[in-house]
Design a protein around this motif. Structure first.
Motif, PDB file in Angstrom:
ATOM      1  N   PRO A  41       0.821  -1.217   0.000  1.00  0.00           N
ATOM      2  CA  PRO A  41       0.000   0.000   0.000  1.00  0.00           C
ATOM      3  C   PRO A  41       0.855   1.267   0.000  1.00  0.00           C
ATOM      4  O   PRO A  41       1.793   1.396   0.790  1.00  0.00           O
ATOM      5  N   GLY A  42       0.534   2.158  -0.923  1.00  0.00           N
ATOM      6  CA  GLY A  42       1.246   3.422  -0.995  1.00  0.00           C
ATOM      7  C   GLY A  42       2.611   3.359  -1.637  1.00  0.00           C
ATOM      8  O   GLY A  42       3.339   4.361  -1.664  1.00  0.00           O
ATOM      9  N   LYS A  43       2.976   2.186  -2.164  1.00  0.00           N
ATOM     10  CA  LYS A  43       4.297   2.031  -2.777  1.00  0.00           C
ATOM     11  C   LYS A  43       4.163   1.602  -4.228  1.00  0.00           C
ATOM     12  O   LYS A  43       3.127   1.120  -4.668  1.00  0.00           O
ATOM     13  N   SER A  85      11.000 -17.615   5.536  1.00  0.00           N
ATOM     14  CA  SER A  85      11.494 -16.575   6.452  1.00  0.00           C
ATOM     15  C   SER A  85      10.815 -15.237   6.178  1.00  0.00           C
ATOM     16  O   SER A  85      11.469 -14.188   6.076  1.00  0.00           O
ATOM     17  N   LEU A  86       9.511 -15.274   6.063  1.00  0.00           N
ATOM     18  CA  LEU A  86       8.768 -14.066   5.723  1.00  0.00           C
ATOM     19  C   LEU A  86       8.859 -13.019   6.826  1.00  0.00           C
ATOM     20  O   LEU A  86       8.928 -13.348   8.021  1.00  0.00           O
ATOM     21  N   LYS A  87       8.863 -11.765   6.372  1.00  0.00           N
ATOM     22  CA  LYS A  87       8.965 -10.630   7.279  1.00  0.00           C
ATOM     23  C   LYS A  87       7.734  -9.743   7.099  1.00  0.00           C
ATOM     24  O   LYS A  87       7.114  -9.753   6.027  1.00  0.00           O
ATOM     25  N   PRO A  88       7.392  -8.953   8.105  1.00  0.00           N
ATOM     26  CA  PRO A  88       6.241  -8.049   7.939  1.00  0.00           C
ATOM     27  C   PRO A  88       6.377  -7.137   6.719  1.00  0.00           C
ATOM     28  O   PRO A  88       5.371  -6.825   6.073  1.00  0.00           O
ATOM     29  N   GLU A  89       7.577  -6.748   6.380  1.00  0.00           N
ATOM     30  CA  GLU A  89       7.776  -5.885   5.213  1.00  0.00           C
ATOM     31  C   GLU A  89       7.552  -6.598   3.880  1.00  0.00           C
ATOM     32  O   GLU A  89       7.567  -5.963   2.829  1.00  0.00           O
ATOM     33  N   ASP A  90       7.337  -7.905   3.924  1.00  0.00           N
ATOM     34  CA  ASP A  90       6.977  -8.640   2.710  1.00  0.00           C
ATOM     35  C   ASP A  90       5.485  -8.546   2.418  1.00  0.00           C
ATOM     36  O   ASP A  90       5.016  -9.021   1.370  1.00  0.00           O
ATOM     37  N   THR A  91       4.729  -7.933   3.322  1.00  0.00           N
ATOM     38  CA  THR A  91       3.294  -7.771   3.121  1.00  0.00           C
ATOM     39  C   THR A  91       3.023  -6.939   1.870  1.00  0.00           C
ATOM     40  O   THR A  91       3.529  -5.824   1.739  1.00  0.00           O
ATOM     41  N   ALA A  92       2.231  -7.497   0.959  1.00  0.00           N
ATOM     42  CA  ALA A  92       1.953  -6.840  -0.319  1.00  0.00           C
ATOM     43  C   ALA A  92       0.992  -7.709  -1.117  1.00  0.00           C
ATOM     44  O   ALA A  92       0.731  -8.863  -0.763  1.00  0.00           O
ATOM     45  N   VAL A  93       0.492  -7.148  -2.196  1.00  0.00           N
ATOM     46  CA  VAL A  93      -0.178  -7.944  -3.215  1.00  0.00           C
ATOM     47  C   VAL A  93       0.894  -8.431  -4.174  1.00  0.00           C
ATOM     48  O   VAL A  93       1.691  -7.629  -4.668  1.00  0.00           O
ATOM     49  N   TYR A  94       0.917  -9.717  -4.409  1.00  0.00           N
ATOM     50  CA  TYR A  94       1.913 -10.314  -5.286  1.00  0.00           C
ATOM     51  C   TYR A  94       1.282 -10.633  -6.638  1.00  0.00           C
ATOM     52  O   TYR A  94       0.210 -11.241  -6.705  1.00  0.00           O
ATOM     53  N   TYR A  95       1.975 -10.222  -7.688  1.00  0.00           N
ATOM     54  CA  TYR A  95       1.494 -10.414  -9.048  1.00  0.00           C
ATOM     55  C   TYR A  95       2.477 -11.266  -9.850  1.00  0.00           C
ATOM     56  O   TYR A  95       3.693 -11.094  -9.711  1.00  0.00           O
ATOM     57  N   CYS A  96       1.938 -12.139 -10.674  1.00  0.00           N
ATOM     58  CA  CYS A  96       2.810 -12.762 -11.659  1.00  0.00           C
ATOM     59  C   CYS A  96       2.591 -12.088 -12.998  1.00  0.00           C
ATOM     60  O   CYS A  96       1.533 -11.490 -13.247  1.00  0.00           O
ATOM     61  N   ALA A  97       3.603 -12.172 -13.840  1.00  0.00           N
ATOM     62  CA  ALA A  97       3.575 -11.494 -15.126  1.00  0.00           C
ATOM     63  C   ALA A  97       4.341 -12.315 -16.152  1.00  0.00           C
ATOM     64  O   ALA A  97       5.249 -13.069 -15.802  1.00  0.00           O
TER      65      ALA A  97
END
Length: 126
Positions: A41-43, A85-97
């Motif tokens: 969000p916001g990035k 080893s996920l981190k809170p900063e990995d929170t995002a919507v992930y897209y494949c392309a």
């Protein structure tokens, strides 16, 4: 046209793992490589990983090296992103392309990619 559908997102605690899948259909033979991006969000949308369908030329963003692994199954026209080893900063919507073109190097620019999925939400709690 190529259709991409992501799955496998969800809520996980820090240190946990998730495996994202991206199923490709349609004119998949017209694509050369697949990539994963994410957008918090916001990035801006940012590059995560890329590989060609033959499995070579794999690239990662520096922030995921050693934690994420991209792989593919040609028979299933599916690409995976194993995230450990996920981190809170990995929170995002992930897209494949999907990219129709051969390119030299990491090819991290989103505008290099011709087809996009709808995204899957990954939330990492602290």
């Amino acid at each position: 046209q190529v259709q991409l559908v992501e799955s496998g997102g969800g809520l996980v605690q820090a240190g946990g793992s998730l495996r994202l899948s991206c199923a490709a259909s349609g004119r998949t033979f017209s694509t050369y490589a697949m990539g994963w991006f994410r957008q918090a969000p916001g990035k801006d949308r940012e590059f995560v990983a890329r590989m060609n369908w033959r499995g070579g030329s794999i690239y990662y963003a520096d922030f995921v090296k050693g934690r994420f692994t991209i792989s593919g199954d040609n028979a299933k026209n599916t690409v995976y992103l194993q995230m450990n080893s996920l981190k809170p900063e990995d929170t995002a919507v992930y897209y494949c392309a999907a990219d129709k073109n051969y390119r030299v190097g990491r090819s991290a620019r989103a505008d290099y990619y011709d087809y996009w999925g709808q995204g899957t939400q990954v939330t990492v709690s602290s």
